[in-house]
Design an enzyme around this catalytic site. Sequence first.
Site, PDB file in Angstrom:
ATOM      1  N   THR A 173     -19.631 119.531 -61.925  1.00  0.00           N
ATOM      2  CA  THR A 173     -19.159 120.357 -63.039  1.00  0.00           C
ATOM      3  C   THR A 173     -17.634 120.436 -63.033  1.00  0.00           C
ATOM      4  O   THR A 173     -16.984 120.324 -64.068  1.00  0.00           O
ATOM      5  CB  THR A 173     -19.750 121.773 -62.927  1.00  0.00           C
ATOM      6  N   GLY A 221     -23.374 121.258 -55.731  1.00  0.00           N
ATOM      7  CA  GLY A 221     -22.163 121.801 -55.137  1.00  0.00           C
ATOM      8  C   GLY A 221     -21.112 120.788 -54.750  1.00  0.00           C
ATOM      9  O   GLY A 221     -20.137 121.106 -54.090  1.00  0.00           O
ATOM     10  N   GLU A 265     -26.198 102.844 -39.397  1.00  0.00           N
ATOM     11  CA  GLU A 265     -25.563 102.372 -40.637  1.00  0.00           C
ATOM     12  C   GLU A 265     -24.652 101.176 -40.383  1.00  0.00           C
ATOM     13  O   GLU A 265     -24.569 100.261 -41.211  1.00  0.00           O
ATOM     14  CB  GLU A 265     -24.777 103.501 -41.313  1.00  0.00           C
ATOM     15  N   ASP A 287     -36.589 102.211 -44.103  1.00  0.00           N
ATOM     16  CA  ASP A 287     -36.188 100.799 -44.026  1.00  0.00           C
ATOM     17  C   ASP A 287     -37.401  99.919 -43.748  1.00  0.00           C
ATOM     18  O   ASP A 287     -37.585  98.869 -44.369  1.00  0.00           O
ATOM     19  CB  ASP A 287     -35.188 100.591 -42.884  1.00  0.00           C
ATOM     20  N   GLY A 303     -19.217 119.258 -56.833  1.00  0.00           N
ATOM     21  CA  GLY A 303     -18.083 119.279 -57.746  1.00  0.00           C
ATOM     22  C   GLY A 303     -18.281 118.468 -59.010  1.00  0.00           C
ATOM     23  O   GLY A 303     -17.311 118.066 -59.644  1.00  0.00           O
TER      24      GLY A 303
END
Length: 651
Positions: A229, A225, A446, A522, A227
């Site tokens: 395609t 979903g 992060e 990690d 995007g």
Amino acid sequence: MAQPEQQNPQNKNDNFFNKNPLITFAIFSIVVIMLFKAFVGDESQLGSKVNGSSATRTQEVSYAELKKLIINKQVEKVAIGQTYIRALSADGNNKTAYTTRRILGEDTKLTDLLDKQNIDYSGFNESNWFTEMFGWLFPFLIIIAIWMFFAGRMQKSMGGGILGMGSSKKLVNSEKPKTKFEDVAGAQEAKEEVLEIVDFLRSPGRYVELGAKIPKGVLLVGSPGTGKTLLAKAVAGEADVPFFSVSGSSFIEMFVGVGAARVRDLFEQAKKDAPSIIFIDEIDAIGKSRAAGGMMGGNDEREQTLNQLLAEMDGFGTDTPVIILAATNRPEILDPALLRPGRFDRQVLVDKPDYQGRIDILNVHIKGVKVDSDADLEEIARLTAGLAGADLANIVNEAALLAGRKSQKTVRQADLREAVERAIAGLSKKSRRIDEKEKRIVAYHESGHALLAETTKGAKKVSKVSIVPRGLAALGYTLNTPEENKYLMQRHELIAEIDVLLAGRVAEEVFIGEISTGAANDLERATDILKAMVQMYGMSDVAGLMVLEKQRSTFLGGGMTQAKEYSEKMAEEMDQFIKNTLYERYADVKIRLEEYHDAIEKMVELLYAKENITGEQVRSIIEKYEIENAIETKLEPRKEKSSTNKILIDE
Ligand code: ADP
Ligand code: ZN
């Protein structure tokens, strides 16, 4: 086209018919013929019905006999058709219908006779050859119509059908999409990456003359979903070339041998219509690593299809302007053969949208919808962190439906909010929204990875940091760009990698004050690196130059355990060494993160607002901080993002 599973409930309902087409056909034929016979009845009895009474028996007589019956007044009613005559006997309840062929020229005499005997007569319309033929043909026409309807649906749902067995004439979707890049919101990087392909398809001659090598296959990587395609279609739309699409999973449902034939036809068609684009959705369905199939021998059909695909891709040169785009959610399970040069040697990440991306996507989909002035798409974007483009498209549509049900003229913010709640309640397991608390933890985690990666000599540079969840397991990630053609790792580079891996956990401890389960992967990878340093690379005092573990051959199934070739004491020492080294590195990383405390806070702030930040943004925050605090950089001048085509992810 790979949409989130919940979007395609039809496939499941069709399954019985898909798998048993012949049985389906037989059942339909029988039902239709029976219905037809029940309603229309037998045509041959038409004549007897004309007289308005149901004769109990029919008897053929000669013309002369009929005449005699009339003269003797043994019949009460006569019906004259185009080719024969019927007469109904007069004797009480036990009626008989006499029939005879007509004789040309006799009729006037017959009617005279009937008049004389005072017997009622009339004409009737016999069923002629046309109505009889029609009576037979009609049920067949119905069957064929129904059959075509079902075959059509099957072709849509499984990308193939019985009528087209062995050929892909109708099985491959071919279209000339009108989709443009502006229909694909967000996904800026992905669009830039495929721009070159559009240019090539528009004017292939220019590239061919130059001798430039254009990638043949491009792998679009991303969750369902997001995007993929849509992007592939936009490439075809921008270049104004035909778009041939198939789904990898449809090959597997096919009869043996058909998959390979279809691949061949697909390429044939695409080459004939070149320049063109082939889009293979869910390529992992055919491209699953053969090794992953294990000892069971795997799926023959899949393997044949895959081999055919590889052969086709190798079969044409880079001067044939056919580009193959393939979509997958799991590039790591693909057969390495698929990723070799000349095949899908380029990967483009089509990720879930960040905050701004979600606003853009909502804007694309709200275009055709009447919205109230109170609508606030920014709020909706904030509420939908972690959702994919398809989810957002659904939300807009759902909100419009809700407004319609309430007979409103416009879609209000309340409808959008309700649609978000509904969408989230119905999300599949693969897609999830993260809440604010998790978002904060992930942002620090992060940022920790990113800071260490950018301040440690020998670490891979950051190209992107994201707190948009990639799946259920990974809540965020830091994208690294490895240097190209790197086969050797020096000791300090391995240590740097361990530091970067530990930094996520350290950041949680330093900034949040409590550690979470988010570092499991990690820690596992850091442990593995250390283990390899001891056991294989001769990089520790514990084992010295002694190799404790032979490099396993992946050829014979890498999973086989080997007998330990070292002592218990050695094993203990090794464990101790790994544990101590991890603690040591952990302490080191902690000092570093504390040293860069405010830089991390800055990064988190930006990450929290935008959800995705680039490597350049990370570097500029760090550089600024170093200058302000007179910290001497530990690195040689930072390099620009190195161009690479492999995706490496640190979760
Ligand atoms: P995928 O192939 O990655 O599973 P699709 O391309 O089939 O996803 O996306 C499904 C639908 O979701 C699209 O048709 C479109 O309506 C919407 N969508 C997904 N991503 C985007 C985007 N970036 N911009 C606009 N619409 C999107
Ligand atoms: Zn991590």
